[in-house]
Design a protein around this motif. Structure first.
Motif, mmCIF file in Angstrom:
data_model
loop_
_atom_site.group_PDB
_atom_site.id
_atom_site.type_symbol
_atom_site.label_atom_id
_atom_site.label_comp_id
_atom_site.label_asym_id
_atom_site.label_seq_id
_atom_site.Cartn_x
_atom_site.Cartn_y
_atom_site.Cartn_z
ATOM 1 N N GLN A 1 0.831 -1.210 0.000
ATOM 2 C CA GLN A 1 0.000 0.000 0.000
ATOM 3 C C GLN A 1 0.868 1.264 0.000
ATOM 4 O O GLN A 1 2.054 1.216 0.250
ATOM 5 C CB GLN A 1 -0.841 0.032 1.281
ATOM 6 N N LYS A 2 0.194 2.392 -0.229
ATOM 7 C CA LYS A 2 0.861 3.699 -0.130
ATOM 8 C C LYS A 2 0.464 4.349 1.191
ATOM 9 O O LYS A 2 -0.692 4.242 1.611
ATOM 10 C CB LYS A 2 0.378 4.612 -1.255
ATOM 11 N N VAL A 3 1.400 5.034 1.814
ATOM 12 C CA VAL A 3 1.091 5.764 3.048
ATOM 13 C C VAL A 3 1.462 7.234 2.884
ATOM 14 O O VAL A 3 2.258 7.587 2.010
ATOM 15 C CB VAL A 3 1.833 5.176 4.277
ATOM 16 N N ALA A 4 0.887 8.077 3.733
ATOM 17 C CA ALA A 4 1.121 9.523 3.685
ATOM 18 C C ALA A 4 2.064 9.953 4.802
ATOM 19 O O ALA A 4 1.900 9.538 5.951
ATOM 20 C CB ALA A 4 -0.219 10.253 3.830
ATOM 21 N N CYS A 5 3.054 10.767 4.438
ATOM 22 C CA CYS A 5 3.988 11.319 5.427
ATOM 23 C C CYS A 5 4.124 12.815 5.202
ATOM 24 O O CYS A 5 3.886 13.317 4.113
ATOM 25 C CB CYS A 5 5.369 10.685 5.289
ATOM 26 N N MET B 1 -3.544 17.875 5.036
ATOM 27 C CA MET B 1 -3.557 17.277 3.688
ATOM 28 C C MET B 1 -3.316 15.776 3.761
ATOM 29 O O MET B 1 -3.900 14.988 3.021
ATOM 30 C CB MET B 1 -2.481 17.929 2.811
ATOM 31 N N MET B 2 -2.441 15.405 4.687
ATOM 32 C CA MET B 2 -2.104 13.998 4.880
ATOM 33 C C MET B 2 -3.332 13.219 5.388
ATOM 34 O O MET B 2 -3.680 12.165 4.846
ATOM 35 C CB MET B 2 -0.972 13.974 5.915
ATOM 36 N N ALA C 1 -3.262 4.453 2.534
ATOM 37 C CA ALA C 1 -3.855 3.520 3.495
ATOM 38 C C ALA C 1 -3.664 3.960 4.937
ATOM 39 O O ALA C 1 -4.390 3.506 5.832
ATOM 40 C CB ALA C 1 -3.256 2.135 3.289
ATOM 41 N N ALA C 2 -2.661 4.824 5.169
ATOM 42 C CA ALA C 2 -2.373 5.278 6.535
ATOM 43 C C ALA C 2 -1.520 6.527 6.460
ATOM 44 O O ALA C 2 -0.952 6.851 5.413
ATOM 45 C CB ALA C 2 -1.626 4.193 7.315
ATOM 46 N N CYS C 3 -1.425 7.236 7.574
ATOM 47 C CA CYS C 3 -0.504 8.364 7.640
ATOM 48 C C CYS C 3 0.350 8.226 8.893
ATOM 49 O O CYS C 3 -0.027 7.532 9.841
ATOM 50 C CB CYS C 3 -1.237 9.695 7.627
ATOM 51 N N PHE C 4 1.500 8.856 8.852
ATOM 52 C CA PHE C 4 2.449 8.816 9.966
ATOM 53 C C PHE C 4 2.502 10.201 10.596
ATOM 54 O O PHE C 4 2.574 11.205 9.885
ATOM 55 C CB PHE C 4 3.832 8.364 9.464
ATOM 56 N N GLU C 5 2.463 10.228 11.919
ATOM 57 C CA GLU C 5 2.297 11.515 12.616
ATOM 58 C C GLU C 5 2.857 11.404 14.033
ATOM 59 O O GLU C 5 3.050 10.286 14.548
ATOM 60 C CB GLU C 5 0.790 11.827 12.646
ATOM 61 N N ASP C 6 3.075 12.541 14.688
ATOM 62 C CA ASP C 6 3.458 12.515 16.102
ATOM 63 C C ASP C 6 2.268 12.018 16.923
ATOM 64 O O ASP C 6 1.124 12.410 16.672
ATOM 65 C CB ASP C 6 3.863 13.914 16.574
ATOM 66 N N TYR C 7 2.537 11.208 17.930
ATOM 67 C CA TYR C 7 1.461 10.615 18.721
ATOM 68 C C TYR C 7 0.562 11.653 19.410
ATOM 69 O O TYR C 7 -0.671 11.544 19.334
ATOM 70 C CB TYR C 7 2.029 9.617 19.751
ATOM 71 N N PRO C 8 1.118 12.668 20.099
ATOM 72 C CA PRO C 8 0.218 13.600 20.805
ATOM 73 C C PRO C 8 -0.738 14.324 19.849
ATOM 74 O O PRO C 8 -1.861 14.650 20.218
ATOM 75 C CB PRO C 8 1.162 14.612 21.469
ATOM 76 N N VAL C 9 -0.267 14.561 18.626
ATOM 77 C CA VAL C 9 -1.070 15.267 17.632
ATOM 78 C C VAL C 9 -2.161 14.340 17.086
ATOM 79 O O VAL C 9 -3.330 14.726 16.997
ATOM 80 C CB VAL C 9 -0.151 15.804 16.510
ATOM 81 N N MET C 10 -1.789 13.111 16.754
ATOM 82 C CA MET C 10 -2.787 12.171 16.246
ATOM 83 C C MET C 10 -3.794 11.806 17.341
ATOM 84 O O MET C 10 -5.000 11.728 17.075
ATOM 85 C CB MET C 10 -2.101 10.919 15.688
ATOM 86 N N ALA C 11 -3.318 11.606 18.552
ATOM 87 C CA ALA C 11 -4.231 11.255 19.647
ATOM 88 C C ALA C 11 -5.253 12.376 19.870
ATOM 89 O O ALA C 11 -6.442 12.112 20.105
ATOM 90 C CB ALA C 11 -3.445 10.987 20.932
ATOM 91 N N TYR C 12 -4.803 13.615 19.760
ATOM 92 C CA TYR C 12 -5.701 14.770 19.900
ATOM 93 C C TYR C 12 -6.732 14.763 18.764
ATOM 94 O O TYR C 12 -7.922 14.930 18.989
ATOM 95 C CB TYR C 12 -4.866 16.055 19.872
ATOM 96 N N GLY C 13 -6.250 14.524 17.543
ATOM 97 C CA GLY C 13 -7.143 14.498 16.379
ATOM 98 C C GLY C 13 -8.171 13.376 16.479
ATOM 99 O O GLY C 13 -9.355 13.576 16.187
#
Ligand code: GLN
Length: 269
Positions: free
Chosen positions: A153-157, A186-187, A197-209
């Motif tokens: 798959q393709k992922v977003a970074c 955008m990601m 299929a997925a994106c990679f992010e800092d945990y505190p930011v993704m958890a907040y989102g």
């Protein structure tokens, strides 16, 4: 300025009783909008140019009222008020903020920027002000529920970030390809529309989102190798007085409880 404008400038003047953040009348520092003060500097006449990200909630983002707010925004305002320096905050995007620093168009960066050994060769960082690590997220309730599900798959970074470095380090192991974006929103959008299929992010930011209902769900983390705290950065050997003021101000706002109030304001909202 409207909420759709992604490049914005905010001024913070702190040296007397007034702390100004352009149109961002964010709480926690009694910021008041006062255009008369936005053009002047502090007593020494120096206004530091500080670059930041665009959408990286809860560290910097535009809220529903169209105000540019966040933990980084408020911490910088509180530290500047405590230390009496003037600054202008420019919301450029993460990679663009670092590029501005490197090309001398910014004096400093505050953008949830991870303190890493490689970066410490080029930049001087303040004391750490927030702990972080990295994660991957996919559509909540979708087919991809683990890193193993990313095969083929393709992922977003997001260009230039620690989470992108993590993805790059495991892409062969899990068999995915990377598409790069300039901003976190955008990601996320690319994952929600099903292009990646997925994106990679800092945990505190993704958890907040995720907690805000962004439609994504965390499918993997790295809390060891890619656990790096955030710091305020300047170019190596430059603006050392600014790093000193940041560190002293940070210690003061931790001591006074203002730091905890700022974090609680965003994380308990
Ligand atoms: N903490 C990450 C880094 O420094 C991401 C920062 C960001 O996207 N604003 O690479």
């Amino acid at each position: 300025m409207s909420a759709s404008v992604s490049r914005r400038t905010f001024l913070g003047i702190a040296g007397g009783a007034v702390s100004v953040l352009g149109l961002a009348a964010c709480g926690g520092n009694n910021a008041a909008s006062d255009d008369a003060n936005t053009a002047s500097g502090d007593a020494d006449g120096k206004t530091y140019l500080v670059a930041t990200d665009t959408t990286f909630a809860p560290f910097e983002f535009t809220n529903e009222a169209g105000e540019f707010v966040g933990i980084d925004v408020d911490i910088l305002a509180a530290i500047a008020a405590d230390q009496g320096f003037a600054y202008e905050l420019n919301s450029l995007g993460f990679d663009a903020a670092v590029a501005a620093l490197e090309s001398n168009q910014a004096d400093a960066v505050i953008a949830g920027m991870s303190i890493t050994p490689e970066r410490e060769e080029k930049y001087d960082f303040s004391d750490a002000y927030y702990d972080s690590y990295v994660c991957a997220a996919a559509v909540d309730g979708g087919d991809v529920t683990s890193l193993e599900g990313l095969a083929g798959q393709k992922v977003a970074c997001k260009t230039g970030t620690q989470s992108a470095s993590w993805a790059e380090s495991i892409k062969d192991q899990y068999g995915f390809e990377i598409t790069y974006f300039d901003t976190s929103d955008m990601m996320y959008q690319d994952v929600l529309t099903g292009n990646t299929a997925a994106c990679f992010e800092d945990y505190p930011v993704m958890a907040y989102g995720v907690a805000q209902g962004n439609g994504l769900s965390i499918i993997g983390t790295d809390e060891d190798e890619f656990a790096t705290p955030y710091g305020f950065a300047v170019m190596k050997g430059k603006n050392s007085e600014l790093i000193e003021m940041f560190n002293t101000g940070l210690a003061n706002i931790r001591e006074s409880g203002e730091y905890d109030e700022i974090v609680a304001k965003y994380l308990e909202a």
